[in-house]
Design a protein around this motif. Structure first.
Motif, short mmCIF file in Angstrom:
data_model
loop_
_atom_site.label_atom_id
_atom_site.label_comp_id
_atom_site.label_asym_id
_atom_site.label_seq_id
_atom_site.Cartn_x
_atom_site.Cartn_y
_atom_site.Cartn_z
N PHE A 85 -12.67 -0.53 -5.44
CA PHE A 85 -13.57 0.61 -5.27
C PHE A 85 -14.42 0.89 -6.51
CE2 PHE A 85 -11.05 1.59 -1.56
CZ PHE A 85 -11.95 2.21 -0.72
N SER B 147 -17.16 -3.72 2.15
CA SER B 147 -16.81 -2.34 2.46
C SER B 147 -15.72 -2.27 3.53
CB SER B 147 -18.04 -1.57 2.91
OG SER B 147 -17.70 -0.24 3.23
N LEU B 148 -15.87 -3.05 4.59
CA LEU B 148 -14.85 -3.05 5.66
C LEU B 148 -13.51 -3.55 5.13
CD1 LEU B 148 -17.08 -4.41 8.56
CD2 LEU B 148 -16.10 -2.10 8.39
N LYS C 292 -12.41 -3.35 1.98
CA LYS C 292 -11.77 -2.38 1.08
C LYS C 292 -11.17 -1.21 1.87
CE LYS C 292 -15.74 0.37 -0.44
NZ LYS C 292 -16.67 0.64 -1.55
N TRP C 293 -11.78 -0.85 3.01
CA TRP C 293 -11.19 0.21 3.82
C TRP C 293 -9.97 -0.28 4.59
CZ3 TRP C 293 -11.62 4.85 2.44
CH2 TRP C 293 -12.75 5.27 1.76
N THR C 294 -9.94 -1.57 4.89
CA THR C 294 -8.73 -2.14 5.49
C THR C 294 -7.58 -2.07 4.50
OG1 THR C 294 -10.02 -3.62 6.89
CG2 THR C 294 -7.72 -4.23 6.51
N THR D 273 -7.26 0.05 2.16
CA THR D 273 -6.92 1.46 1.95
C THR D 273 -6.17 2.05 3.15
OG1 THR D 273 -8.92 1.71 0.63
CG2 THR D 273 -7.86 3.73 1.40
N ILE D 274 -6.74 1.92 4.32
CA ILE D 274 -6.17 2.56 5.50
C ILE D 274 -5.14 1.65 6.19
CG2 ILE D 274 -6.71 3.53 7.78
CD1 ILE D 274 -9.51 4.24 6.52
#
Length: 166
Positions: free
Chosen positions: A81, A102-103, A105-107, A109-110
């Motif tokens: 990030f 971006s996708l 890094k959100w994977t 994270t979430i």
């Protein structure tokens, strides 16, 4: 206990590869990202996975394993990030790579939040049995690994299409 060993054998192979993909898609797109980013992502994943394994397998306290694993994950999140790879992706990567980054890094994270939640509930809160925990971990693996593969495919496919249209 063997599912724990097999799960961590899988993770020690696949999780570092997933993290290194952040570096590799940037390099493939021609972005100037240093080898230090590669090593920071790799080390962060090894700290996370090895810490979790040592705690879950009983080689160190469950709480200490959880803390070490969370430190590794927090380090990874910082790197993707706010670290070098994130800055290079924002400044130098083509739009398709930026979207994939971006996708991904959100994977991390979430999607990856499932693992420490499962670890916490299964080993620290005593709220689930090993069989249920294995099912949760395996479903998370399927979703997260497929998502990563699709996001890398998207970046490669879109970048190829953009070059073909020039």
């Amino acid at each position: 206990e063997s599912p724990t060993v097999y799960r961590y054998i899988d993770w020690i192979l696949t999780v570092p590869l997933q993290m290194v993909e952040f570096f590799l898609i940037l390099v493939a797109a021609g972005a100037a990202v240093s080898s230090g980013a590669f090593w920071r992502l790799l080390v962060g994943t090894l700290v996370m996975v090895v810490g979790g394994y040592l705690g879950e397998a009983g080689h160190i306290s469950v709480l200490l394993g959880f803390i070490i694993g969370m430190i590794g994950w927090a380090y990874i999140l910082f790197e993707i990030f706010a670290g070098e790879a994130s800055k290079v992706a924002a400044a130098q990567a083509p739009p398709a790579v930026q979207k994939s980054y971006s996708l991904m890094k959100w994977t991390v994270t979430i999607g990856w939040a499932i693992y420490p939640i499962g670890y916490f509930l299964g080993y620290l809160a005593g709220g689930t049995d090993v069989g249920t925990l294995n099912i949760v971990y395996n479903l998370a693996d399927v979703l997260n690994k497929i998502a990563f593969g699709l996001f890398i495919w998207y970046a490669a496919n879109e970048d190829t299409a953009a070059h073909a249209n020039r």
